[in-house]
Structure formats: structure tokens, C-alpha cells
Design a protein around this motif. Sequence first.
Motif, mmCIF file in Angstrom:
data_model
loop_
_atom_site.group_PDB
_atom_site.id
_atom_site.type_symbol
_atom_site.label_atom_id
_atom_site.label_comp_id
_atom_site.label_asym_id
_atom_site.label_seq_id
_atom_site.Cartn_x
_atom_site.Cartn_y
_atom_site.Cartn_z
ATOM 1 N N TYR A 120 0.823 -1.211 0.000
ATOM 2 C CA TYR A 120 0.000 0.000 0.000
ATOM 3 C C TYR A 120 0.859 1.264 0.000
ATOM 4 O O TYR A 120 1.897 1.338 0.660
ATOM 5 C CB TYR A 120 -0.914 -0.001 1.223
ATOM 6 C CG TYR A 120 -1.828 1.202 1.284
ATOM 7 C CD1 TYR A 120 -2.883 1.345 0.392
ATOM 8 C CD2 TYR A 120 -1.623 2.204 2.228
ATOM 9 C CE1 TYR A 120 -3.721 2.439 0.440
ATOM 10 C CE2 TYR A 120 -2.459 3.305 2.289
ATOM 11 C CZ TYR A 120 -3.506 3.420 1.391
ATOM 12 O OH TYR A 120 -4.328 4.511 1.441
ATOM 13 N N CYS A 121 0.384 2.262 -0.730
ATOM 14 C CA CYS A 121 1.048 3.568 -0.762
ATOM 15 C C CYS A 121 -0.026 4.634 -0.910
ATOM 16 O O CYS A 121 -0.715 4.695 -1.925
ATOM 17 C CB CYS A 121 2.045 3.641 -1.923
ATOM 18 S SG CYS A 121 2.924 5.221 -2.036
ATOM 19 N N GLY A 122 -0.186 5.454 0.106
ATOM 20 C CA GLY A 122 -1.207 6.493 0.042
ATOM 21 C C GLY A 122 -1.162 7.375 1.269
ATOM 22 O O GLY A 122 -0.538 7.044 2.280
ATOM 23 N N ALA A 123 -1.841 8.507 1.184
ATOM 24 C CA ALA A 123 -1.875 9.442 2.313
ATOM 25 C C ALA A 123 -2.902 9.022 3.357
ATOM 26 O O ALA A 123 -2.755 9.326 4.540
ATOM 27 C CB ALA A 123 -2.188 10.849 1.811
ATOM 28 N N ALA A 124 -3.938 8.313 2.922
ATOM 29 C CA ALA A 124 -4.971 7.838 3.843
ATOM 30 C C ALA A 124 -4.528 6.535 4.498
ATOM 31 O O ALA A 124 -3.680 5.818 3.957
ATOM 32 C CB ALA A 124 -6.282 7.628 3.088
ATOM 33 N N PRO A 125 -5.085 6.199 5.656
ATOM 34 C CA PRO A 125 -4.729 4.932 6.315
ATOM 35 C C PRO A 125 -5.059 3.729 5.439
ATOM 36 O O PRO A 125 -5.985 3.768 4.632
ATOM 37 C CB PRO A 125 -5.581 4.947 7.593
ATOM 38 C CG PRO A 125 -5.892 6.386 7.833
ATOM 39 C CD PRO A 125 -5.991 7.018 6.478
ATOM 40 N N TYR A 126 -4.307 2.675 5.623
ATOM 41 C CA TYR A 126 -4.527 1.438 4.869
ATOM 42 C C TYR A 126 -5.960 0.946 5.088
ATOM 43 O O TYR A 126 -6.396 0.771 6.230
ATOM 44 C CB TYR A 126 -3.524 0.382 5.328
ATOM 45 C CG TYR A 126 -3.752 -0.987 4.736
ATOM 46 C CD1 TYR A 126 -3.605 -1.212 3.374
ATOM 47 C CD2 TYR A 126 -4.121 -2.064 5.549
ATOM 48 C CE1 TYR A 126 -3.810 -2.468 2.830
ATOM 49 C CE2 TYR A 126 -4.321 -3.323 5.014
ATOM 50 C CZ TYR A 126 -4.167 -3.520 3.654
ATOM 51 O OH TYR A 126 -4.376 -4.767 3.111
ATOM 52 N N PRO A 127 -6.723 0.714 4.003
ATOM 53 C CA PRO A 127 -8.146 0.374 4.155
ATOM 54 C C PRO A 127 -8.430 -1.107 4.370
ATOM 55 O O PRO A 127 -9.566 -1.477 4.677
ATOM 56 C CB PRO A 127 -8.742 0.838 2.817
ATOM 57 C CG PRO A 127 -7.615 0.650 1.835
ATOM 58 C CD PRO A 127 -6.349 0.944 2.598
ATOM 59 N N GLY A 128 -7.438 -1.964 4.206
ATOM 60 C CA GLY A 128 -7.675 -3.400 4.302
ATOM 61 C C GLY A 128 -7.746 -3.893 5.741
ATOM 62 O O GLY A 128 -7.479 -3.165 6.698
ATOM 63 N N SER A 129 -8.109 -5.162 5.884
ATOM 64 C CA SER A 129 -8.181 -5.776 7.211
ATOM 65 C C SER A 129 -6.787 -6.195 7.669
ATOM 66 O O SER A 129 -5.920 -6.508 6.856
ATOM 67 C CB SER A 129 -9.105 -6.998 7.179
ATOM 68 O OG SER A 129 -8.608 -7.971 6.275
ATOM 69 N N LEU A 130 -6.582 -6.201 8.980
ATOM 70 C CA LEU A 130 -5.288 -6.542 9.565
ATOM 71 C C LEU A 130 -5.489 -7.546 10.698
ATOM 72 O O LEU A 130 -6.525 -7.521 11.375
ATOM 73 C CB LEU A 130 -4.597 -5.283 10.095
ATOM 74 C CG LEU A 130 -4.199 -4.258 9.025
ATOM 75 C CD1 LEU A 130 -3.843 -2.919 9.656
ATOM 76 C CD2 LEU A 130 -3.027 -4.782 8.199
ATOM 77 N N PRO A 131 -4.528 -8.432 10.921
ATOM 78 C CA PRO A 131 -4.707 -9.492 11.926
ATOM 79 C C PRO A 131 -4.941 -8.974 13.337
ATOM 80 O O PRO A 131 -5.543 -9.664 14.156
ATOM 81 C CB PRO A 131 -3.384 -10.276 11.845
ATOM 82 C CG PRO A 131 -2.811 -9.951 10.513
ATOM 83 C CD PRO A 131 -3.248 -8.560 10.207
ATOM 84 N N TRP A 132 -4.445 -7.779 13.652
ATOM 85 C CA TRP A 132 -4.546 -7.275 15.022
ATOM 86 C C TRP A 132 -5.674 -6.262 15.201
ATOM 87 O O TRP A 132 -5.866 -5.746 16.297
ATOM 88 C CB TRP A 132 -3.227 -6.619 15.431
ATOM 89 C CG TRP A 132 -2.684 -5.692 14.381
ATOM 90 C CD1 TRP A 132 -3.066 -4.407 14.124
ATOM 91 C CD2 TRP A 132 -1.673 -6.005 13.426
ATOM 92 N NE1 TRP A 132 -2.358 -3.892 13.072
ATOM 93 C CE2 TRP A 132 -1.482 -4.852 12.621
ATOM 94 C CE3 TRP A 132 -0.895 -7.134 13.170
ATOM 95 C CZ2 TRP A 132 -0.559 -4.806 11.583
ATOM 96 C CZ3 TRP A 132 0.022 -7.085 12.138
ATOM 97 C CH2 TRP A 132 0.189 -5.933 11.357
ATOM 98 N N SER A 133 -6.398 -5.963 14.132
ATOM 99 C CA SER A 133 -7.463 -4.954 14.248
ATOM 100 C C SER A 133 -8.818 -5.602 14.496
ATOM 101 O O SER A 133 -8.986 -6.801 14.364
ATOM 102 C CB SER A 133 -7.515 -4.106 12.983
ATOM 103 O OG SER A 133 -7.754 -4.911 11.850
#
Length: 346
Positions: A333-346
Motif C-alpha cells: 500500500y502507498c497512500g496518504a490515507a490509512p490502509y483500508p484493508g483488514s489486519l490481523p490485530w485490528s
Amino acid sequence: MNKYSFGSSGSPKSFQAYPRAVEFDLESGTTRRARKPKNSPFHPTKMINSLRTRLQYYYKMHPLLVFIIFLSLGVTILIVLSLYESHYRMMGSYQKLDVSSGDYPFPKLRNLVMVAGHSVYTSSSCGQADKEDSWFLESYQKNPGQAATFIRHIQEGVEIAAKDDAALLLFSGGETRKDAGPRSEAQSYWSVAEFRGWFGMEENVRWRALTEEHARDSFENLLFSVCRFRELTGMYPYNITVVSYDFKEERFAHLHRSAIGFPEPRFFYIGTPASQTSKEAALKGEALVRAQFQGDPYGCQGSLYRKKLGRDPFHRSIPYPNGCPEIEGLFRYCGAAPYPGSLPWS
């Protein structure tokens, strides 16, 4: 009268009332040859020409509709191919990690203690680690007492890990200085800890103190260490503790932590002061870097990206995210906004 059993070898032959391949006309009492079904030959060229003619006709009648149909078909094919490619690439990554939990070196460790590297040790003897000329220092680092701050970070990391039996200690930092040779910051810190006898905690800490030797900036210190933790334990850290300078707390605890979406209550930061002679310059430099990460949280554009390339003088191939396929999207991912995908710890 002879009797024959059904199916016996002596049974009479069947009687053909009419010759084969002929038809008998009951009204006229004559026979005629049976009609053979006509086999229409397959002509692919004619079919293609016919299809092309029809398409040309429909295109003349409804050009916009035909264009939209073909465009939709093309987009659909591209999406399907992209999904298949992504699926097989992900499956390949999982196959590389096809190991049971018992095959990981440290399956029982669940917390990460990461010490961010800031320099490469160049002396032939670790006995001079407190001397500035034993380290490869950039111009802004050449200050009295600078070497002592590195040792302080190493000791802090060891002491924190010693208090937590479930912690894995990682020294993070790659081969960032060309003139220092192919030596990593992480290995430098580990070697100093080894020479110092792990500050009296060798038996407790040494066996679970390792390195992450590819990070080129502070964001990669955090992200790569999380992936390295996954490689070594088979899971992602429940708690993360970062050790670095106190003036970098905002960068690590807010900007970098937010960029990877790690829960704030499970993230801890231990900061130690810079040397007295470098404190003012360090604060100014940190304000500039922090502003850059605010606009480019993942360090993938502009000056941050160029700086990262400059800190890879030996063009090391980065193995991640092979060791942590669940967060491959975060690495890409590369962008100014936070990563929109799911993450194992979220």
C-alpha cells in the motif's frame, strides 16, 4: 421337434425379413434404399465470416451499445485474470509457510520488544562501543556522548525483555551505510549486547534476542519487525514496545502505529534522551521528518522514498512480506490515507 435353450450354441440363426439398408413399401410391395442422413460439413471459416457480418450489422445499427458490451467484456476479463493472479500468488506465499506451529523457533513468545538501530559499529573490538570513532556516524551524529546513547538503547531493550518472559527482543536496522561496509545496524547492536554479557541478563534474554536486518527508516523498523516476529513465532505480536530516542515518540507511537493500524492500548514506547550537545539540532531535524511522514505515512513517495533508497547501498533484496502473507496488502500500500484493508490485530 427340436428344442433349443436360449443362448445355446445350437440355437437357430435370426431371420432377416428384409435386407438391411433398404426400406420396404407395403403399398407397392417394392423395396427402396434407405435415405442416408445428410452430414452438414463444418466450415469454421464460414462461421467466422457469418459472425463478423452480424457484428458489423449490429455495430452499424447500434454502435454505442456494441462498444459498451465489448468494453464491459474486456474489463470483466481483466478483473477475472487479476483475481486469479492474486489468488495464486497468495497461495504460493502460504505454501512457502506451510509449517506447523511446532516448527517455529519461538512459538510461545507473544510480545515484541523492538530496538531501532541508528548506526553501524565499525571497530574491530566491541570493547570500545562507548567511543564515537567506533561507530560510523553521519555529520549530524558526530557529537560527544552519541555512542553512549546507542548503548543505552541496547540496554533498555535487554532490560525490558528480561522483565517479560513472553517477549521477543529484536534489534532492527539494515546495511544502511556504504562506507561502513556490509554490516547491519541490527547486528552491530546484537554484537555490543553480546560483548557486554547482556548486561548481566544473558541466561534470560540471549536465547530470545534476534535481529531484523533490512529496515531503512523508522517506519520499516516497526513494520519489518512485526513481520519478522511472525516469521519466528508463527503469530503476530499482542503487545509492541519500541525503544528509541524520546524526541521520536510522536513519530513512532502515533504516526507509524496509526499507519499499521495497531491498537494504541497495546503499543508502548520507551524513549531515552539524545546527547546534550545534539539535542537542539535533533529536535529541528525530527520536526522536519515528522512533517514528511504526516504527508506520506508509508514513506513511499518523494524525499522519504529517496532517502530510503539511499540507505540501501548494497541493493539488498527485502524478503518481506513472504514471512507474513496476511499483511501483504499493507506492504504494497502507498497512500496518504490509512490502509483500508483488514489486519490481523485490528
